[in-house]
Scaffold this motif. Structure first.
Motif, PDB file in Angstrom:
ATOM      1  N   ILE A  49      87.341  35.273  18.722  1.00  0.00           N
ATOM      2  CA  ILE A  49      86.219  34.194  18.434  1.00  0.00           C
ATOM      3  C   ILE A  49      85.939  33.056  19.517  1.00  0.00           C
ATOM      4  CG2 ILE A  49      85.335  32.650  16.689  1.00  0.00           C
ATOM      5  CD1 ILE A  49      86.841  34.638  14.540  1.00  0.00           C
ATOM      6  N   GLY A  50      87.102  32.443  19.831  1.00  0.00           N
ATOM      7  CA  GLY A  50      86.885  31.546  20.673  1.00  0.00           C
ATOM      8  C   GLY A  50      86.510  31.977  22.124  1.00  0.00           C
ATOM      9  N   GLY A  51      87.175  32.955  22.593  1.00  0.00           N
ATOM     10  CA  GLY A  51      86.641  33.352  23.867  1.00  0.00           C
ATOM     11  C   GLY A  51      84.914  33.820  23.751  1.00  0.00           C
ATOM     12  N   GLY A  52      84.735  34.907  22.680  1.00  0.00           N
ATOM     13  CA  GLY A  52      83.482  35.140  22.846  1.00  0.00           C
ATOM     14  C   GLY A  52      82.408  33.973  22.681  1.00  0.00           C
ATOM     15  N   LEU A  53      82.723  33.084  21.820  1.00  0.00           N
ATOM     16  CA  LEU A  53      81.964  32.080  21.573  1.00  0.00           C
ATOM     17  C   LEU A  53      81.863  31.092  22.759  1.00  0.00           C
ATOM     18  CD1 LEU A  53      82.522  30.591  18.094  1.00  0.00           C
ATOM     19  CD2 LEU A  53      80.275  31.516  18.810  1.00  0.00           C
ATOM     20  N   GLY A  54      82.711  31.015  23.505  1.00  0.00           N
ATOM     21  CA  GLY A  54      82.785  30.258  24.869  1.00  0.00           C
ATOM     22  C   GLY A  54      81.948  30.625  25.945  1.00  0.00           C
ATOM     23  N   ILE A  55      81.996  32.065  25.948  1.00  0.00           N
ATOM     24  CA  ILE A  55      80.967  32.689  26.703  1.00  0.00           C
ATOM     25  C   ILE A  55      79.600  32.664  26.517  1.00  0.00           C
ATOM     26  CG2 ILE A  55      80.476  35.225  27.840  1.00  0.00           C
ATOM     27  CD1 ILE A  55      83.448  35.782  27.765  1.00  0.00           C
ATOM     28  N   VAL A  56      79.157  32.854  25.220  1.00  0.00           N
ATOM     29  CA  VAL A  56      77.918  32.748  24.641  1.00  0.00           C
ATOM     30  C   VAL A  56      77.509  31.338  24.800  1.00  0.00           C
ATOM     31  CG1 VAL A  56      76.504  33.078  22.400  1.00  0.00           C
ATOM     32  CG2 VAL A  56      78.068  34.755  23.209  1.00  0.00           C
ATOM     33  N   LEU A  57      78.193  30.341  24.434  1.00  0.00           N
ATOM     34  CA  LEU A  57      77.711  29.103  24.757  1.00  0.00           C
ATOM     35  C   LEU A  57      77.668  28.479  26.095  1.00  0.00           C
ATOM     36  CD1 LEU A  57      79.841  27.350  21.751  1.00  0.00           C
ATOM     37  CD2 LEU A  57      77.117  27.993  21.767  1.00  0.00           C
ATOM     38  N   GLN A  58      78.218  29.255  26.839  1.00  0.00           N
ATOM     39  CA  GLN A  58      78.200  28.730  28.448  1.00  0.00           C
ATOM     40  C   GLN A  58      76.939  29.320  28.763  1.00  0.00           C
ATOM     41  OE1 GLN A  58      81.344  29.930  30.889  1.00  0.00           O
ATOM     42  NE2 GLN A  58      80.589  29.055  32.635  1.00  0.00           N
ATOM     43  N   LEU A  59      76.636  30.456  28.530  1.00  0.00           N
ATOM     44  CA  LEU A  59      75.444  31.066  28.831  1.00  0.00           C
ATOM     45  C   LEU A  59      74.185  30.405  28.341  1.00  0.00           C
ATOM     46  CD1 LEU A  59      76.270  34.980  28.584  1.00  0.00           C
ATOM     47  CD2 LEU A  59      76.079  33.649  30.731  1.00  0.00           C
ATOM     48  N   ILE A  60      74.236  29.931  26.975  1.00  0.00           N
ATOM     49  CA  ILE A  60      73.138  29.436  26.550  1.00  0.00           C
ATOM     50  C   ILE A  60      72.948  27.978  27.142  1.00  0.00           C
ATOM     51  CG2 ILE A  60      72.312  28.054  24.436  1.00  0.00           C
ATOM     52  CD1 ILE A  60      73.713  30.494  22.848  1.00  0.00           C
ATOM     53  N   ALA A  61      74.139  27.122  27.302  1.00  0.00           N
ATOM     54  CA  ALA A  61      73.948  25.847  28.084  1.00  0.00           C
ATOM     55  C   ALA A  61      74.185  25.621  29.327  1.00  0.00           C
ATOM     56  CB  ALA A  61      75.029  24.971  27.155  1.00  0.00           C
ATOM     57  N   PHE A  62      73.868  26.747  30.131  1.00  0.00           N
ATOM     58  CA  PHE A  62      74.227  26.932  31.638  1.00  0.00           C
ATOM     59  C   PHE A  62      73.711  25.887  32.379  1.00  0.00           C
ATOM     60  CE2 PHE A  62      73.656  28.183  35.921  1.00  0.00           C
ATOM     61  CZ  PHE A  62      75.075  28.821  36.104  1.00  0.00           C
ATOM     62  N   SER A  63      72.222  25.694  32.188  1.00  0.00           N
ATOM     63  CA  SER A  63      71.489  24.382  32.981  1.00  0.00           C
ATOM     64  C   SER A  63      72.012  22.895  32.514  1.00  0.00           C
ATOM     65  CB  SER A  63      70.031  24.652  32.507  1.00  0.00           C
ATOM     66  OG  SER A  63      69.678  24.143  31.372  1.00  0.00           O
ATOM     67  N   LYS A  64      72.459  22.717  31.205  1.00  0.00           N
ATOM     68  CA  LYS A  64      72.991  21.614  30.549  1.00  0.00           C
ATOM     69  C   LYS A  64      74.410  21.316  31.135  1.00  0.00           C
ATOM     70  CE  LYS A  64      69.876  20.450  27.095  1.00  0.00           C
ATOM     71  NZ  LYS A  64      68.655  20.421  27.725  1.00  0.00           N
ATOM     72  N   LEU A  65      75.049  22.495  31.341  1.00  0.00           N
ATOM     73  CA  LEU A  65      76.598  22.140  31.932  1.00  0.00           C
ATOM     74  C   LEU A  65      76.150  21.998  33.744  1.00  0.00           C
ATOM     75  CD1 LEU A  65      78.538  25.126  30.462  1.00  0.00           C
ATOM     76  CD2 LEU A  65      78.661  22.546  29.946  1.00  0.00           C
ATOM     77  N   GLU A  66      75.284  22.289  34.277  1.00  0.00           N
ATOM     78  CA  GLU A  66      74.902  21.802  35.680  1.00  0.00           C
ATOM     79  C   GLU A  66      74.733  20.572  35.540  1.00  0.00           C
ATOM     80  OE1 GLU A  66      74.557  23.816  38.370  1.00  0.00           O
ATOM     81  OE2 GLU A  66      75.667  25.594  37.382  1.00  0.00           O
ATOM     82  N   ASP A  67      73.832  19.977  34.810  1.00  0.00           N
ATOM     83  CA  ASP A  67      73.603  18.419  34.809  1.00  0.00           C
ATOM     84  C   ASP A  67      74.760  17.614  34.398  1.00  0.00           C
ATOM     85  OD1 ASP A  67      71.034  19.252  35.165  1.00  0.00           O
ATOM     86  OD2 ASP A  67      70.329  19.331  33.073  1.00  0.00           O
ATOM     87  N   LEU A  68      75.423  18.191  33.495  1.00  0.00           N
ATOM     88  CA  LEU A  68      76.913  17.332  32.978  1.00  0.00           C
ATOM     89  C   LEU A  68      77.745  17.443  34.345  1.00  0.00           C
ATOM     90  CD1 LEU A  68      78.468  16.158  30.798  1.00  0.00           C
ATOM     91  CD2 LEU A  68      79.557  18.343  30.254  1.00  0.00           C
ATOM     92  N   SER A  69      77.754  18.563  35.017  1.00  0.00           N
ATOM     93  CA  SER A  69      78.725  18.435  36.153  1.00  0.00           C
ATOM     94  C   SER A  69      78.455  17.182  37.082  1.00  0.00           C
ATOM     95  CB  SER A  69      78.816  19.758  36.855  1.00  0.00           C
ATOM     96  OG  SER A  69      77.646  19.992  37.448  1.00  0.00           O
ATOM     97  N   GLU A  70      77.180  16.849  37.473  1.00  0.00           N
ATOM     98  CA  GLU A  70      76.685  15.916  38.114  1.00  0.00           C
ATOM     99  C   GLU A  70      77.008  14.375  37.481  1.00  0.00           C
ATOM    100  OE1 GLU A  70      72.695  16.071  39.265  1.00  0.00           O
ATOM    101  OE2 GLU A  70      72.599  18.142  39.483  1.00  0.00           O
ATOM    102  N   VAL A  71      76.997  14.299  36.208  1.00  0.00           N
ATOM    103  CA  VAL A  71      77.400  13.450  35.506  1.00  0.00           C
ATOM    104  C   VAL A  71      78.871  12.986  35.691  1.00  0.00           C
ATOM    105  CG1 VAL A  71      77.476  12.010  33.344  1.00  0.00           C
ATOM    106  CG2 VAL A  71      75.313  13.127  34.034  1.00  0.00           C
ATOM    107  N   LEU A  72      79.617  13.819  35.323  1.00  0.00           N
ATOM    108  CA  LEU A  72      81.230  13.639  35.650  1.00  0.00           C
ATOM    109  C   LEU A  72      81.742  13.718  36.869  1.00  0.00           C
ATOM    110  CD1 LEU A  72      82.054  16.508  32.853  1.00  0.00           C
ATOM    111  CD2 LEU A  72      82.122  14.059  32.639  1.00  0.00           C
ATOM    112  N   GLY A  73      80.928  14.138  37.853  1.00  0.00           N
ATOM    113  CA  GLY A  73      81.279  14.067  39.433  1.00  0.00           C
ATOM    114  C   GLY A  73      82.192  15.325  39.742  1.00  0.00           C
ATOM    115  N   VAL A  74      81.950  16.526  38.994  1.00  0.00           N
ATOM    116  CA  VAL A  74      82.747  17.469  39.218  1.00  0.00           C
ATOM    117  C   VAL A  74      81.824  18.722  39.664  1.00  0.00           C
ATOM    118  CG1 VAL A  74      84.100  19.363  38.144  1.00  0.00           C
ATOM    119  CG2 VAL A  74      84.307  17.038  37.172  1.00  0.00           C
ATOM    120  N   SER A  75      82.270  19.506  40.698  1.00  0.00           N
ATOM    121  CA  SER A  75      81.579  20.681  41.171  1.00  0.00           C
ATOM    122  C   SER A  75      81.087  21.488  39.952  1.00  0.00           C
ATOM    123  CB  SER A  75      82.492  21.307  42.131  1.00  0.00           C
ATOM    124  OG  SER A  75      81.871  22.770  42.369  1.00  0.00           O
ATOM    125  N   ALA A  76      79.744  21.643  39.931  1.00  0.00           N
ATOM    126  CA  ALA A  76      79.213  22.885  39.064  1.00  0.00           C
ATOM    127  C   ALA A  76      79.942  24.145  38.991  1.00  0.00           C
ATOM    128  CB  ALA A  76      77.774  22.959  39.033  1.00  0.00           C
TER     129      ALA A  76
END
Length: 182
Positions: A33-60
């Motif tokens: 459940i955790g792994g499947g949800l992690g993959i699905v949520l990552q795909l859904i929020a892909f662009s938001k994670l890109e933006d978050l990586s800039e805010v955190l100063g971490v490579s996307a």
């Protein structure tokens, strides 16, 4: 007298059909459940994670790769645990050891983060309790995976559990070190 008639756990397992232990089933379902949800949520929020990586100063790429590695290893570990594969045991051991390492890192970072952001004492105490409980919970899961019934199910009775834990914790700490360099 009853000790004479009682079979050892190993003899009992060898002579009867041995099904997956309930704890292994539960853990496999939770990891799936955790792994499947992690993959699905990552795909859904892909662009938001890109933006978050800039805010955190971490490579996307690093952040997306780490999330995919964690979710994928949880999902693969679940499959391997469900079918009783030795590699499933190793992946589950790695995933949980990584969780202990990740929570220990968070636990050790609370004070400096609280100072940096001017957080209250309540923030500190709440997070010390939260990450402390997570470390203990995951350590108990590791202990369960190293127990005799899990060893028989995964056919890892000959594997040194201390050596296996050393390997997976070494890999986990190495990944944290590598991420710190990037």
């Amino acid at each position: 007298m009853s000790e004479l008639f009682r079979k050892s756990l190993q003899e009992e397992i060898a002579e009867s059909s041995y099904d997956r232990p309930a704890g292994i089933s539960f853990l496999a379902v939770i990891l799936a459940i955790g792994g499947g949800l992690g993959i699905v949520l990552q795909l859904i929020a892909f662009s938001k994670l890109e933006d978050l990586s800039e805010v955190l100063g971490v490579s996307a790429v690093l952040m997306q790769g780490a999330l995919l590695l964690l979710s994928g290893s949880a999902l693969a570990a679940a499959v391997g645990m469900w079918i009783g594969a030795k590699w499933g045991w190793w992946l589950a051991l790695f995933y949980i050891a990584y969780a202990v390492t990740r929570n220990a890192n968070a636990f050790l970072s609370i004070s400096s983060l609280a100072d940096q952001f001017g957080a209250s004492g309540e923030f500190r105490s709440t997070n010390y309790v939260k990450y402390g409980i997570r470390m203990v919970w995951n350590a108990l899961l590791l202990a369960y995976l190293c127990r005799e019934n899990a060893s028989f199910y995964f056919r890892t009775t000959e594997t040194s559990k201390w050596k296996a834990l050393g390997i997976v914790f070494g890999i986990s700490i190495g990944l944290f070190g590598l991420a710190a360099l990037l």
